[in-house]
Design a protein around this motif. Structure first.
Motif, short mmCIF file in Angstrom:
data_model
loop_
_atom_site.label_atom_id
_atom_site.label_comp_id
_atom_site.label_asym_id
_atom_site.label_seq_id
_atom_site.Cartn_x
_atom_site.Cartn_y
_atom_site.Cartn_z
N GLN A 20 0.83 -1.21 0.00
CA GLN A 20 0.00 0.00 0.00
C GLN A 20 0.86 1.26 0.00
OE1 GLN A 20 -3.16 0.03 2.90
NE2 GLN A 20 -3.03 2.25 3.06
N ARG A 31 -4.79 7.36 2.51
CA ARG A 31 -6.22 7.11 2.73
C ARG A 31 -6.94 6.86 1.41
NH1 ARG A 31 -10.23 11.07 6.17
NH2 ARG A 31 -12.10 9.85 5.84
N ARG A 44 -6.05 3.39 0.21
CA ARG A 44 -6.82 2.38 0.95
C ARG A 44 -8.23 2.24 0.38
NH1 ARG A 44 -4.37 4.43 5.48
NH2 ARG A 44 -6.13 5.78 5.97
N SER A 62 -9.85 -1.03 -1.50
CA SER A 62 -11.08 -1.68 -1.03
C SER A 62 -12.10 -1.80 -2.16
CB SER A 62 -11.68 -0.93 0.16
OG SER A 62 -12.18 0.32 -0.23
#
Length: 87
Positions: free
Chosen positions: A42, A54, A57, A61
């Motif tokens: 990541q 952020r 992420r 997802s």
């Protein structure tokens, strides 16, 4: 094979990016970076894309929801996950 035959063959082939088309631009960028690189963490994705962690992420997802990427634990550091493109 002529050019028209090649185009016809491409039209018959399933589009590997179909699952990514309706995703946010950040998810598309992460998928494209993973297309160019085999496997990234990541934090490496954040460096490559210049996106905030952020946002990366969130993109990961969304890509996992669509089964576009595979993730696994890193053998060198179990706290990290490695991501690769599945399409």
């Amino acid at each position: 094979m002529s050019t028209t035959e090649a185009v016809a063959a491409d039209e018959d082939a399933p589009d590997r990016w179909e699952a990514v088309r309706d995703l946010p631009p950040s998810a598309k960028l992460v998928a494209k970076v993973l297309d160019y690189n085999d496997t990234l963490t990541q934090s490496q994705l954040a460096e490559e894309t210049l996106l905030p962690p952020r946002t990366v992420r969130y993109a990961l997802s969304r890509l996992e929801e669509e089964d576009v990427i595979d993730s696994r634990f890193s053998f060198t550091d179990a706290r990290k996950r490695l991501y690769s493109l599945a399409v």
